[in-house]
Motif scaffolding. Sequence first.
Motif, PDB file in Angstrom:
ATOM      1  N   THR A 105      -9.237   9.900  -1.699  1.00  0.00           N
ATOM      2  CA  THR A 105      -8.985  10.342  -3.078  1.00  0.00           C
ATOM      3  C   THR A 105      -8.199   9.343  -3.916  1.00  0.00           C
ATOM      4  O   THR A 105      -8.257   9.390  -5.136  1.00  0.00           O
ATOM      5  CB  THR A 105      -8.260  11.693  -3.079  1.00  0.00           C
ATOM      6  OG1 THR A 105      -7.060  11.580  -2.276  1.00  0.00           O
ATOM      7  CG2 THR A 105      -9.134  12.782  -2.484  1.00  0.00           C
ATOM      8  N   SER A 106      -7.460   8.450  -3.289  1.00  0.00           N
ATOM      9  CA  SER A 106      -6.703   7.447  -4.038  1.00  0.00           C
ATOM     10  C   SER A 106      -6.635   6.159  -3.239  1.00  0.00           C
ATOM     11  O   SER A 106      -6.446   6.180  -2.011  1.00  0.00           O
ATOM     12  CB  SER A 106      -5.287   7.940  -4.327  1.00  0.00           C
ATOM     13  OG  SER A 106      -4.469   6.893  -4.836  1.00  0.00           O
ATOM     14  N   LYS A 107      -6.798   5.018  -3.914  1.00  0.00           N
ATOM     15  CA  LYS A 107      -6.698   3.730  -3.230  1.00  0.00           C
ATOM     16  C   LYS A 107      -5.321   3.527  -2.619  1.00  0.00           C
ATOM     17  O   LYS A 107      -5.166   2.800  -1.641  1.00  0.00           O
ATOM     18  CB  LYS A 107      -7.014   2.603  -4.213  1.00  0.00           C
ATOM     19  CG  LYS A 107      -8.463   2.555  -4.666  1.00  0.00           C
ATOM     20  CD  LYS A 107      -8.703   1.416  -5.632  1.00  0.00           C
ATOM     21  CE  LYS A 107     -10.152   1.393  -6.110  1.00  0.00           C
ATOM     22  NZ  LYS A 107     -10.407   0.300  -7.071  1.00  0.00           N
ATOM     23  N   ASP A 108      -4.307   4.176  -3.198  1.00  0.00           N
ATOM     24  CA  ASP A 108      -2.941   4.041  -2.675  1.00  0.00           C
ATOM     25  C   ASP A 108      -2.814   4.620  -1.269  1.00  0.00           C
ATOM     26  O   ASP A 108      -1.883   4.290  -0.533  1.00  0.00           O
ATOM     27  CB  ASP A 108      -1.950   4.749  -3.604  1.00  0.00           C
ATOM     28  CG  ASP A 108      -1.847   4.072  -4.967  1.00  0.00           C
ATOM     29  OD1 ASP A 108      -2.161   2.875  -5.044  1.00  0.00           O
ATOM     30  OD2 ASP A 108      -1.465   4.745  -5.941  1.00  0.00           O
ATOM     31  N   LEU A 109      -3.760   5.510  -0.901  1.00  0.00           N
ATOM     32  CA  LEU A 109      -3.699   6.149   0.409  1.00  0.00           C
ATOM     33  C   LEU A 109      -4.380   5.322   1.500  1.00  0.00           C
ATOM     34  O   LEU A 109      -4.202   5.601   2.683  1.00  0.00           O
ATOM     35  CB  LEU A 109      -4.349   7.538   0.347  1.00  0.00           C
ATOM     36  CG  LEU A 109      -3.680   8.559  -0.569  1.00  0.00           C
ATOM     37  CD1 LEU A 109      -4.543   9.814  -0.675  1.00  0.00           C
ATOM     38  CD2 LEU A 109      -2.287   8.916  -0.080  1.00  0.00           C
ATOM     39  N   LEU A 110      -5.156   4.331   1.120  1.00  0.00           N
ATOM     40  CA  LEU A 110      -5.901   3.540   2.104  1.00  0.00           C
ATOM     41  C   LEU A 110      -5.005   2.921   3.183  1.00  0.00           C
ATOM     42  O   LEU A 110      -5.313   3.018   4.373  1.00  0.00           O
ATOM     43  CB  LEU A 110      -6.713   2.450   1.395  1.00  0.00           C
ATOM     44  CG  LEU A 110      -7.936   2.936   0.606  1.00  0.00           C
ATOM     45  CD1 LEU A 110      -8.461   1.820  -0.296  1.00  0.00           C
ATOM     46  CD2 LEU A 110      -9.029   3.408   1.535  1.00  0.00           C
ATOM     47  N   PRO A 111      -3.880   2.274   2.810  1.00  0.00           N
ATOM     48  CA  PRO A 111      -3.018   1.703   3.860  1.00  0.00           C
ATOM     49  C   PRO A 111      -2.466   2.767   4.805  1.00  0.00           C
ATOM     50  O   PRO A 111      -2.278   2.499   5.995  1.00  0.00           O
ATOM     51  CB  PRO A 111      -1.890   1.027   3.063  1.00  0.00           C
ATOM     52  CG  PRO A 111      -2.472   0.781   1.710  1.00  0.00           C
ATOM     53  CD  PRO A 111      -3.380   1.950   1.456  1.00  0.00           C
ATOM     54  N   MET A 112      -2.210   3.971   4.299  1.00  0.00           N
ATOM     55  CA  MET A 112      -1.670   5.041   5.143  1.00  0.00           C
ATOM     56  C   MET A 112      -2.711   5.531   6.146  1.00  0.00           C
ATOM     57  O   MET A 112      -2.403   5.797   7.309  1.00  0.00           O
ATOM     58  CB  MET A 112      -1.164   6.187   4.267  1.00  0.00           C
ATOM     59  CG  MET A 112      -0.055   5.757   3.317  1.00  0.00           C
ATOM     60  SD  MET A 112       0.463   7.075   2.206  1.00  0.00           S
ATOM     61  CE  MET A 112       1.322   6.131   0.948  1.00  0.00           C
ATOM     62  N   PHE A 113      -3.953   5.641   5.688  1.00  0.00           N
ATOM     63  CA  PHE A 113      -5.034   5.981   6.613  1.00  0.00           C
ATOM     64  C   PHE A 113      -5.156   4.909   7.685  1.00  0.00           C
ATOM     65  O   PHE A 113      -5.385   5.212   8.855  1.00  0.00           O
ATOM     66  CB  PHE A 113      -6.362   6.107   5.849  1.00  0.00           C
ATOM     67  CG  PHE A 113      -6.658   7.503   5.366  1.00  0.00           C
ATOM     68  CD1 PHE A 113      -7.385   8.386   6.147  1.00  0.00           C
ATOM     69  CD2 PHE A 113      -6.215   7.930   4.124  1.00  0.00           C
ATOM     70  CE1 PHE A 113      -7.672   9.666   5.709  1.00  0.00           C
ATOM     71  CE2 PHE A 113      -6.489   9.209   3.667  1.00  0.00           C
ATOM     72  CZ  PHE A 113      -7.217  10.092   4.462  1.00  0.00           C
ATOM     73  N   GLU A 114      -4.996   3.651   7.275  1.00  0.00           N
ATOM     74  CA  GLU A 114      -5.185   2.568   8.244  1.00  0.00           C
ATOM     75  C   GLU A 114      -4.110   2.553   9.323  1.00  0.00           C
ATOM     76  O   GLU A 114      -4.423   2.428  10.507  1.00  0.00           O
ATOM     77  CB  GLU A 114      -5.221   1.219   7.533  1.00  0.00           C
ATOM     78  CG  GLU A 114      -5.323   0.071   8.522  1.00  0.00           C
ATOM     79  CD  GLU A 114      -5.720  -1.233   7.864  1.00  0.00           C
ATOM     80  OE1 GLU A 114      -5.500  -2.291   8.482  1.00  0.00           O
ATOM     81  OE2 GLU A 114      -6.259  -1.205   6.754  1.00  0.00           O
ATOM     82  N   VAL A 115      -2.845   2.663   8.932  1.00  0.00           N
ATOM     83  CA  VAL A 115      -1.782   2.537   9.939  1.00  0.00           C
ATOM     84  C   VAL A 115      -1.805   3.695  10.929  1.00  0.00           C
ATOM     85  O   VAL A 115      -1.360   3.556  12.066  1.00  0.00           O
ATOM     86  CB  VAL A 115      -0.380   2.424   9.292  1.00  0.00           C
ATOM     87  CG1 VAL A 115      -0.274   1.159   8.472  1.00  0.00           C
ATOM     88  CG2 VAL A 115      -0.048   3.652   8.454  1.00  0.00           C
ATOM     89  N   LEU A 116      -2.358   4.847  10.527  1.00  0.00           N
ATOM     90  CA  LEU A 116      -2.359   6.014  11.411  1.00  0.00           C
ATOM     91  C   LEU A 116      -3.711   6.243  12.074  1.00  0.00           C
ATOM     92  O   LEU A 116      -3.777   6.705  13.207  1.00  0.00           O
ATOM     93  CB  LEU A 116      -1.952   7.264  10.624  1.00  0.00           C
ATOM     94  CG  LEU A 116      -1.338   8.411  11.428  1.00  0.00           C
ATOM     95  CD1 LEU A 116      -0.125   7.937  12.225  1.00  0.00           C
ATOM     96  CD2 LEU A 116      -0.921   9.540  10.487  1.00  0.00           C
ATOM     97  N   PHE A 117      -4.815   5.901  11.388  1.00  0.00           N
ATOM     98  CA  PHE A 117      -6.144   6.279  11.882  1.00  0.00           C
ATOM     99  C   PHE A 117      -7.129   5.113  11.903  1.00  0.00           C
ATOM    100  O   PHE A 117      -8.334   5.339  11.753  1.00  0.00           O
ATOM    101  CB  PHE A 117      -6.721   7.400  11.001  1.00  0.00           C
ATOM    102  CG  PHE A 117      -5.940   8.679  11.022  1.00  0.00           C
ATOM    103  CD1 PHE A 117      -5.892   9.465  12.162  1.00  0.00           C
ATOM    104  CD2 PHE A 117      -5.255   9.108   9.894  1.00  0.00           C
ATOM    105  CE1 PHE A 117      -5.182  10.650  12.182  1.00  0.00           C
ATOM    106  CE2 PHE A 117      -4.543  10.295   9.907  1.00  0.00           C
ATOM    107  CZ  PHE A 117      -4.507  11.068  11.058  1.00  0.00           C
ATOM    108  N   LYS A 118      -6.658   3.894  12.093  1.00  0.00           N
ATOM    109  CA  LYS A 118      -7.555   2.741  11.999  1.00  0.00           C
ATOM    110  C   LYS A 118      -8.745   2.864  12.954  1.00  0.00           C
ATOM    111  O   LYS A 118      -9.900   2.675  12.559  1.00  0.00           O
ATOM    112  CB  LYS A 118      -6.805   1.450  12.302  1.00  0.00           C
ATOM    113  CG  LYS A 118      -7.708   0.208  12.193  1.00  0.00           C
ATOM    114  CD  LYS A 118      -7.018  -1.033  12.710  1.00  0.00           C
ATOM    115  CE  LYS A 118      -5.933  -1.508  11.807  1.00  0.00           C
ATOM    116  NZ  LYS A 118      -5.348  -2.793  12.257  1.00  0.00           N
TER     117      LYS A 118
END
Length: 288
Positions: free
Chosen positions: A64-77
């Motif tokens: 839903t937001s590009k700002d969330l992409l790094p958070m998805f990566e560090v937890l669910f890469k």
Amino acid sequence: CMIKENELGLQRQQMNEEIIGYRQNLEAFYKRMNILAISNLVKEAHRIGIPGVIGVVAELIQITSKDLLPMFEVLFKENMFSIIVEAEKDCLPLIKLNRDLKGSKVKIIPLEWFDMKSFDSIHQSKLQTSIANTSLNETRDEVVVMFTNCYDIRPELLTRSYSTLLMACLFDMFKKGVIVRNVEQAFEVSKTRKLACVTPDLQVIFAGGYLTKAGYKNRNKMHLSTFHLYQEKVRSLIGVEEELQTLKKTKESIKANEEELSKAVKTKQNEMLRLQTEIYKLTKGKLY
């Protein structure tokens, strides 16, 4: 039409250059994870007609937001670059193709592993949960954001026969993760609710309250962010190319119409000349 075609041609050239840049970055970033190879594996499976291959998770959802992409990566890469297939029987042809292509390790998830009845009850409880789906800009310290509220399935997938099972799979994949305001809150939430937490500055605290991924993260070199930008540029390029093809067809149609009109005018001119000649002969050159 010609001006628009030239503009689209320049736009396509610029996008091609940007895509080459992103692809070079991806190839540099993904030597170990081989993420581009995973995406290409799915494309090749679709090309040769291997059944049941749905796609890579990162390509199946819209965060839903590009700002969330790094958070998805560090937890669910690892999960983000898993391949979803419809059934267990669909795994073996994909594994064989990956071996033939000399691909690296790949995680494959069959949708038939997921139970819709349990998903329905979980989904209902999710909607009623006390953990609010709200912005990180809220002032209340207790607010956390569930990852299950931070993405949507791509609209074109909602009409597929497997769409509900896909929702169940993705919900199960992301249900144990939340975004919290700071490390102090993360320790509390991870201990009391048994959830993995990530903060806006990308510190990760796993369920049970232990910290394993603290440290500086360069957001400009995050794999998922780069992959998202690459996919976005590719989709934009496809849109421009489709528009360019439409313009070319319009141009060809106009040219064909002009040729038809020119032929019709020439035919009428010839007919008029023939009639004038006949009249001349009948009147022996004397027109009354």
